[in-house]
Design a protein around this motif. Structure first.
Motif, PDB file in Angstrom:
ATOM      1  N   LEU A 121       0.829  -1.203   0.000  1.00  0.00           N
ATOM      2  CA  LEU A 121       0.000   0.000   0.000  1.00  0.00           C
ATOM      3  C   LEU A 121       0.861   1.250   0.000  1.00  0.00           C
ATOM      4  O   LEU A 121       1.750   1.400   0.836  1.00  0.00           O
ATOM      5  CB  LEU A 121      -0.916  -0.001   1.229  1.00  0.00           C
ATOM      6  CG  LEU A 121      -1.736   1.254   1.514  1.00  0.00           C
ATOM      7  CD1 LEU A 121      -2.755   1.512   0.410  1.00  0.00           C
ATOM      8  CD2 LEU A 121      -2.446   1.129   2.871  1.00  0.00           C
ATOM      9  N   LEU A 175      -4.357  -2.055  -8.015  1.00  0.00           N
ATOM     10  CA  LEU A 175      -5.491  -1.144  -7.951  1.00  0.00           C
ATOM     11  C   LEU A 175      -5.007   0.291  -7.836  1.00  0.00           C
ATOM     12  O   LEU A 175      -4.287   0.642  -6.890  1.00  0.00           O
ATOM     13  CB  LEU A 175      -6.391  -1.474  -6.751  1.00  0.00           C
ATOM     14  CG  LEU A 175      -7.143  -2.803  -6.836  1.00  0.00           C
ATOM     15  CD1 LEU A 175      -6.293  -3.943  -6.285  1.00  0.00           C
ATOM     16  CD2 LEU A 175      -8.453  -2.742  -6.074  1.00  0.00           C
ATOM     17  N   ILE A 177     -12.540  -1.980  -2.473  1.00  0.00           N
ATOM     18  CA  ILE A 177     -11.142  -2.191  -2.870  1.00  0.00           C
ATOM     19  C   ILE A 177     -10.751  -3.644  -2.629  1.00  0.00           C
ATOM     20  O   ILE A 177     -10.214  -4.319  -3.521  1.00  0.00           O
ATOM     21  CB  ILE A 177     -10.211  -1.243  -2.092  1.00  0.00           C
ATOM     22  CG1 ILE A 177     -10.387   0.201  -2.569  1.00  0.00           C
ATOM     23  CG2 ILE A 177      -8.745  -1.674  -2.243  1.00  0.00           C
ATOM     24  CD1 ILE A 177      -9.652   1.218  -1.708  1.00  0.00           C
ATOM     25  N   VAL A 183      -1.911  -1.624  -3.947  1.00  0.00           N
ATOM     26  CA  VAL A 183      -2.911  -0.551  -3.931  1.00  0.00           C
ATOM     27  C   VAL A 183      -2.162   0.773  -3.933  1.00  0.00           C
ATOM     28  O   VAL A 183      -1.456   1.093  -2.975  1.00  0.00           O
ATOM     29  CB  VAL A 183      -3.838  -0.641  -2.702  1.00  0.00           C
ATOM     30  CG1 VAL A 183      -4.852   0.511  -2.728  1.00  0.00           C
ATOM     31  CG2 VAL A 183      -4.564  -1.977  -2.653  1.00  0.00           C
ATOM     32  N   ILE A 189      -6.113   3.967  -7.069  1.00  0.00           N
ATOM     33  CA  ILE A 189      -7.193   4.757  -6.489  1.00  0.00           C
ATOM     34  C   ILE A 189      -7.227   6.088  -7.231  1.00  0.00           C
ATOM     35  O   ILE A 189      -6.426   6.980  -6.985  1.00  0.00           O
ATOM     36  CB  ILE A 189      -7.006   4.969  -4.977  1.00  0.00           C
ATOM     37  CG1 ILE A 189      -6.755   3.627  -4.288  1.00  0.00           C
ATOM     38  CG2 ILE A 189      -8.239   5.654  -4.394  1.00  0.00           C
ATOM     39  CD1 ILE A 189      -7.826   2.588  -4.528  1.00  0.00           C
ATOM     40  N   ALA A 248     -10.136  -6.525  -5.537  1.00  0.00           N
ATOM     41  CA  ALA A 248      -8.791  -7.097  -5.633  1.00  0.00           C
ATOM     42  C   ALA A 248      -8.836  -8.609  -5.746  1.00  0.00           C
ATOM     43  O   ALA A 248      -7.878  -9.223  -6.240  1.00  0.00           O
ATOM     44  CB  ALA A 248      -7.961  -6.690  -4.411  1.00  0.00           C
TER      45      ALA A 248
END
Length: 368
Positions: free
Chosen positions: A11, A134, A248, A93, A136, A252
């Motif tokens: 992340l 992913l 999210i 992410v 954002i 995923a």
């Protein structure tokens, strides 16, 4: 349709409100998390990890904070650290977003946003375990498009306030190129209003600035008009943070729905007029108040340089005036694909009416 939600999550942007909520959910679910902290956010990242792990004690080593730099090749991680992330993280992410400040102009923030994504994408291409990447993004990718903006849409001739406003579009452009070689999804929340279940908010973001403005307006003369260009048509795309986080993690885990963009907003988001009326009632601001001629307001805001000047003034004052793009937008974001993917998993966006009281009361409470 899906795969087991296992493996570590890598992340970026863990110090943002959404990033902190995602970290909380990962720890609560017992899922390992690797966090990349930019040099300037390292103290806040340590504090965020400490708060979450105190709330939900977890096994030692399940949350690892790495000092690095998304603006540098290889994320400026030591070789041993990079190898561990590349071998263990099944989900990336990218929630990092640079904002203007004393050390970063809006133009520099725009360049850094794009550059950081390019760096993280290059790093992800080296992964040996990646199942999902992913990005954002934001409903701001729709710019000033005046109508329904569909999830498959990208470049439809929309315009942006300035380079920073456009950087969301530029980031999605890089992501779309990477979809050919990475299992990538673009997620588009709107105004992240807080946690619909707990009422937790970020006072400086979401509806916070608007609530404070309305509180101040209680002392204004009743003849002073609202500034609400096209308020009856401007839809404010609301996104509860807990819904976005659940979406999210759910997306995923789904192979079937990869390679697309998803609008993570309330499909029944209120118009600006509806939102102003509701917030006015909740903060005790008497009505009716009249609205200045919407056509004249929009014509004024459409003059060259006006919105960029307002955005720069907000940057200088530390006030998120850039959110005017979302408040004044005339596009409604289609959510058909998001609902198709998420509703079978029980992940739905709660309507504004079900959580408005908790969110607004949190903003009205005196700061601790």
């Amino acid at each position: 349709m899906g795969v087991a939600q296992t493996g570590a999550v890598f992340l970026t942007g863990a110090t943002s409100f959404l990033g902190r909520r995602l970290l909380l959910e990962l720890v609560r679910a017992g899922r390992p998390a690797f966090l990349l902290a930019q040099p300037e956010e390292l103290p806040r990242a340590h504090a965020a990890v400490a708060r979450v792990t105190r709330r939900y004690p977890c096994p030692r080593g399940s949350v690892l904070l790495f000092a690095g730099d998304a603006l540098e090749p290889g994320l400026d991680l030591p070789a041993e650290t990079a190898e561990r992330v590349l071998g263990e993280a099944t989900v990336f992410v990218h929630a990092l977003s640079f904002a203007p400040g004393p050390r970063r102009t809006a133009e520099r923030a725009a360049m850094d946003n794009v550059r950081a994504l390019e760096s993280v994408l290059a790093f992800a291409h080296r992964s040996r375990a990646l199942e999902s990447f992913l990005l954002i993004s934001s409903t701001g990718v729709g710019g000033d498009y005046p109508g329904t903006f569909y999830e498959d849409w990208f470049d439809v001739g929309q315009r942006f306030i300035d380079a920073l406003d456009r950087s969301t579009f530029e980031m999605e452009a890089r992501a779309r190129e990477a979809r050919r070689t990475l299992p990538l999804l673009c997620l588009r929340p709107g105004v992240v209003v807080g946690d619909a279940e707990t009422g937790e908010v970020d006072r400086g973001q979401g509806l916070g600035p608007l609530v404070r403005l309305l509180q101040m307006a209680r002392g204004w003369p009743a003849w002073l008009p609202w500034l609400a260009p096209d308020g009856e048509r401007s839809v404010v795309p609301l996104s509860p943070a807990d819904y976005v986080v659940r979406a999210i993690l759910a997306l995923a885990s789904l192979r079937t729905f990869r390679g697309h963009a998803y609008s993570l907003v309330d499909p029944q988001s209120p118009t600006l007029h509806e939102l102003l009326d509701d917030l006015s009632d909740r903060v005790g601001l008497g009505r009716p108040r009249w609205t200045a001629n919407p056509a004249l307001q929009r014509r004024f805001l459409s003059l060259p340089g006006v919105l960029p000047a307002i955005a720069r003034a907000g940057d200088a004052l530390g006030v998120p005036l850039r959110s005017l793009r979302l408040l004044l937008g005339r596009n409604r974001h289609d959510v058909a694909r998001a609902r198709e993917a998420l509703e079978p998993l029980g992940v739905t966006c709660p309507p504004y009416s079900t959580y408005a009281r908790r969110i607004i009361e949190a903003h009205l409470r005196p700061a601790a």
